[in-house]
Design a protein around this motif. Sequence first.
Motif: not given
Length: 421
Positions: A14-20, A36-40, A290-293, A360-369
Amino acid sequence: MNVLLIGSGGREHAIAWKLRQSKDLGQLYTAPGNPGTARCGKNIPIDVNDTQALVDFARQRDIGLVVIGPEDPLAGGIVDAFEAAGIKAFGPNQAAAQLEADKAFAKQIMRANSVPTAESRTFDTFEDAKAYIASRDEAVVIKAVGLAKGKGVFVCNDPSDGILAAEKIMCDRIFGEAGAQILVEDKLLGQEASILAFVDGRSIYVMEPSQDHKPVGDGDTGANTGGMGAYCPAPIVTDKLMDHIIKEILVPTVDGMNRNGTPYKGVLYAGLMMTQGGPRVLEYNVRFGDPETQPILIRLQGDLLEILLAVCDGRLDEVDLSWDEKAAVCVVMASGGYPDAYEKGKVISGIDKAEAIEGVTVFHAGTSEKEGRLVTSGGRVLGVTGVGATITDAKAKAYEGVEKISFEGATYRRDIADKAL
Ligand code: AMP
Ligand code: GLY
């Protein structure tokens, strides 16, 4: 300006998305980040506690600001290390981070500054704690004094359960050294609220109030988790109550930290219980929640990078913040079994369909590629955040999004935000 963000959860996405969205952002690096942060920006495989490697990286990449998400590195003094290297870092230094990392310290600050909180006593031997708990006949709350990933609190309706909790923490050391001391606290009743504020050492800017859902099950049943969902704003915190919270809790805390010689800068998060006798502090956190942010930042209007820099420079009074009128609700999708043991590596599908829904926005937490596929890699996997004109609308959006997403064993609460309805 190049920014280094530290952490890898939903909060950091969420922070990365907003900083972007910030006009002055150059490169954004997240260590270690998630898909998710990799997209930002760009993810950097450095551990959040590897301070030296992070400082070296920041020097090499001409980082103008470091933003620290989680509490562990803050408690370990990462801000002190960046400042010693001449690099701006958003967050409290080690001395100020004790407000979260040492609950006995937090209680002292509250007591010395008349901040309303539960009555408590601190113990450093199990024998003393046991004798005290046994002498009581009402509910007790037992808390490990140090950091325990949000799991170090036991609310015990029967004092005999309190003794068992104290034994697990102090003798079995289920949280390691964090349990060398415990607090035994009175149980408070009421609804909870999360109040987050930007603090630059002097000025305080309060964000919109939110409410977390700590227990894993619907109706607040089951074990405590890091948080299964949150919404913002939280109507239980009226404007009048917010004024009271600022005056009686936030201002005395920030002033008290100054008087204590441990000035505070960063996000100050007060976890409150709205009791019949007024709001009381359950705990402080020294970072974004987290998750409030996720539901908070999605509503923040204004430039996050500008705000974070103003906090670092002690000129928060110069920035203007405003909030989207709409409401936001975030539903956490977790791995089956969380907060106990759970399996990882389950393939996740449907995020694109969820995000195709307006609002709708989806934020990643425990995901990996893994081999080109998105898989689960943590307890809290995704935060699905819906925005709408009212909390009812935002909730409907969030669950519409959740229904599009699937992975084996996915669990989530069905009642996020119901307390506001
Ligand atoms: P903490 O990590 O201190 O916020 O505690 C985790 C959760 O335990 C809180 O969100 C509350 O639900 C609960 N809790 C903590 N302290 C108390 C208390 N004194 N009375 C009742 N519940 C509490
Ligand atoms: N959601 C609670 C926390 O961030 O500690």
